[in-house]
Design a protein around this motif. Structure first.
Motif, mmCIF file in Angstrom:
data_model
loop_
_atom_site.group_PDB
_atom_site.id
_atom_site.type_symbol
_atom_site.label_atom_id
_atom_site.label_comp_id
_atom_site.label_asym_id
_atom_site.label_seq_id
_atom_site.Cartn_x
_atom_site.Cartn_y
_atom_site.Cartn_z
ATOM 1 N N ALA A 183 0.827 -1.203 0.000
ATOM 2 C CA ALA A 183 0.000 0.000 0.000
ATOM 3 C C ALA A 183 0.864 1.257 0.000
ATOM 4 C CB ALA A 183 -0.931 -0.008 1.204
ATOM 5 N N ALA A 184 1.983 1.222 0.741
ATOM 6 C CA ALA A 184 2.859 2.384 0.803
ATOM 7 C C ALA A 184 3.631 2.598 -0.491
ATOM 8 C CB ALA A 184 3.833 2.231 1.975
ATOM 9 N N LEU A 185 3.945 1.510 -1.189
ATOM 10 C CA LEU A 185 4.696 1.630 -2.436
ATOM 11 C C LEU A 185 3.860 2.223 -3.560
ATOM 12 C CD1 LEU A 185 6.689 -1.722 -2.320
ATOM 13 C CD2 LEU A 185 7.684 0.583 -2.305
ATOM 14 N N GLY A 186 2.560 1.926 -3.585
ATOM 15 C CA GLY A 186 1.703 2.541 -4.587
ATOM 16 C C GLY A 186 1.085 1.563 -5.561
ATOM 17 N N ASP A 187 0.251 2.095 -6.437
ATOM 18 C CA ASP A 187 -0.561 1.267 -7.328
ATOM 19 C C ASP A 187 0.227 0.570 -8.428
ATOM 20 O OD1 ASP A 187 -2.792 2.016 -5.893
ATOM 21 O OD2 ASP A 187 -3.329 3.663 -7.255
ATOM 22 N N ASP A 188 1.460 0.968 -8.657
ATOM 23 C CA ASP A 188 2.231 0.351 -9.738
ATOM 24 C C ASP A 188 3.054 -0.840 -9.237
ATOM 25 O OD1 ASP A 188 3.860 2.011 -8.236
ATOM 26 O OD2 ASP A 188 5.122 2.606 -9.921
ATOM 27 N N TRP A 189 2.682 -1.370 -8.076
ATOM 28 C CA TRP A 189 3.343 -2.561 -7.541
ATOM 29 C C TRP A 189 2.320 -3.675 -7.327
ATOM 30 C CZ3 TRP A 189 8.526 -3.455 -6.214
ATOM 31 C CH2 TRP A 189 9.389 -2.349 -6.345
ATOM 32 N N THR A 190 2.771 -4.917 -7.528
ATOM 33 C CA THR A 190 1.993 -6.093 -7.156
ATOM 34 C C THR A 190 2.807 -6.900 -6.147
ATOM 35 O OG1 THR A 190 2.886 -7.423 -8.978
ATOM 36 C CG2 THR A 190 0.827 -6.229 -9.380
ATOM 37 N N LEU A 191 2.123 -7.790 -5.441
ATOM 38 C CA LEU A 191 2.744 -8.475 -4.312
ATOM 39 C C LEU A 191 2.627 -9.982 -4.438
ATOM 40 C CD1 LEU A 191 3.914 -8.437 -1.363
ATOM 41 C CD2 LEU A 191 1.530 -8.282 -0.578
ATOM 42 N N VAL A 192 3.721 -10.665 -4.111
ATOM 43 C CA VAL A 192 3.725 -12.122 -3.959
ATOM 44 C C VAL A 192 4.188 -12.416 -2.534
ATOM 45 C CG1 VAL A 192 4.685 -14.316 -4.702
ATOM 46 C CG2 VAL A 192 4.229 -12.519 -6.390
ATOM 47 N N GLU A 193 3.318 -13.031 -1.729
ATOM 48 C CA GLU A 193 3.652 -13.378 -0.354
ATOM 49 C C GLU A 193 4.096 -14.840 -0.295
ATOM 50 O OE1 GLU A 193 1.028 -11.331 2.834
ATOM 51 O OE2 GLU A 193 -0.300 -11.667 1.126
ATOM 52 N N GLU A 194 5.318 -15.062 0.152
ATOM 53 C CA GLU A 194 5.864 -16.413 0.289
ATOM 54 C C GLU A 194 6.398 -16.596 1.705
ATOM 55 O OE1 GLU A 194 6.040 -19.158 -1.380
ATOM 56 O OE2 GLU A 194 5.281 -18.600 -3.366
ATOM 57 N N GLY A 195 5.487 -16.562 2.673
ATOM 58 C CA GLY A 195 5.860 -16.779 4.059
ATOM 59 C C GLY A 195 5.357 -18.124 4.548
ATOM 60 N N LEU A 196 6.262 -18.949 5.049
ATOM 61 C CA LEU A 196 5.908 -20.279 5.545
ATOM 62 C C LEU A 196 6.275 -20.389 7.022
ATOM 63 C CD1 LEU A 196 5.023 -23.254 5.079
ATOM 64 C CD2 LEU A 196 7.426 -23.735 4.511
ATOM 65 N N PRO A 197 5.302 -20.570 7.913
ATOM 66 C CA PRO A 197 5.623 -20.740 9.322
ATOM 67 C C PRO A 197 6.578 -21.913 9.547
ATOM 68 C CG PRO A 197 3.293 -20.274 9.079
ATOM 69 C CD PRO A 197 3.842 -20.481 7.686
ATOM 70 N N GLY A 198 7.638 -21.658 10.286
ATOM 71 C CA GLY A 198 8.636 -22.683 10.564
ATOM 72 C C GLY A 198 9.799 -22.722 9.604
ATOM 73 N N ARG A 199 9.742 -21.945 8.532
ATOM 74 C CA ARG A 199 10.813 -22.000 7.528
ATOM 75 C C ARG A 199 12.147 -21.546 8.114
ATOM 76 N NH1 ARG A 199 8.970 -19.237 2.512
ATOM 77 N NH2 ARG A 199 8.553 -21.311 1.647
ATOM 78 N N THR A 200 13.190 -22.257 7.750
ATOM 79 C CA THR A 200 14.554 -21.904 8.123
ATOM 80 C C THR A 200 15.321 -21.488 6.871
ATOM 81 O OG1 THR A 200 15.585 -24.063 7.744
ATOM 82 C CG2 THR A 200 14.461 -23.742 9.856
ATOM 83 N N ALA A 201 16.502 -20.952 7.085
ATOM 84 C CA ALA A 201 17.351 -20.606 5.948
ATOM 85 C C ALA A 201 18.074 -21.824 5.399
ATOM 86 C CB ALA A 201 18.372 -19.545 6.361
#
Length: 212
Positions: free
Chosen positions: A40-58
């Motif tokens: 929302a802060a970046l503006g209308d010319d951005w789209t979002l992909v959420e890739e958050g997995l609970p428990g994920r490690t590096a």
């Protein structure tokens, strides 16, 4: 031209609220989660992909939660599933400091370095025609609440991570944000972020992404 932001991380990217009862599944809504706030802060010319997995490690296959918690596999899948990506945020390390992994700060940082090597490698950079990365160091763990036993000794390790992450980001030529300078982990469970923290972090990340 619309740009795409990929947010890769664990439960704090997924939007898990502070845990009061183990094994209860919950999630902040899309407008509350920091990726949505950043979008929302970046503006209308951005789209979002959420890739958050609970428990994920590096870097670790979790003997309790499953081998697929190793972020190296997940990152390859994410980068091959979505695109083209313009910016990727990477915030991992909280689960790597769980007691069962026995990881030192240097070992945790090495795992993050492995993920950056994947993302910055020729295969993925060519696939997406180049993309920038913001490395985010999560705030230190607090050993409190219903899951504190899983993080015995984690506070000391997590507090040592910011300068190591910052040096790594500088060496790889990418952006860096220390989330611990913006928010604190919840006093309820010592790991997750409440709604106020998500809002603060999302705005800070949007500023950091724009600065890239």
């Amino acid at each position: 031209m619309t740009r795409t932001l990929l947010c890769f991380g664990d439960s704090n990217t997924h939007g898990t609220p502070p845990i009061t009862l183990p094994r209860v599944q919950a999630r902040h809504d899309a407008a509350t989660r920091w990726p949505g706030v950043a979008l929302a802060a970046l503006g209308d010319d951005w789209t979002l992909v959420e890739e958050g997995l609970p428990g994920r490690t590096a870097q670790f296959e979790d003997p309790v939660m499953g081998a697929f918690m190793d972020g190296r596999t997940g990152l390859r899948i994410a980068l091959q599933s979505h695109g083209p990506i313009d910016v990727m945020t990477l915030m991992l390390g909280t689960n790597d400091v769980k007691t069962r992994f026995g990881a030192t700060p240097a070992k945790v940082t090495a795992g993050v370095a492995g993920l950056l090597d994947i993302a910055l490698g020729e295969e993925m950079q060519t696939r997406h025609d180049g993309f920038r990365i913001l490395l985010i160091c999560p705030p230190p763990v607090r050993e409190v609440g219903p899951i504190a036993a899983e993080f015995f000794g984690a506070t000391e390790v997590s507090k040592a991570l910011p300068p190591l992450y910052e040096a790594l980001a500088r060496a790889r030529g990418i952006g860096f944000l220390d989330a611990g300078t913006v928010i604190e982990s919840s006093e309820v469970d010592g790991i997750h972020f409440d709604a106020t923290a998500h809002r603060k972090l999302g705005r800070a990340i949007a500023e950091a992404v724009a600065a890239l």
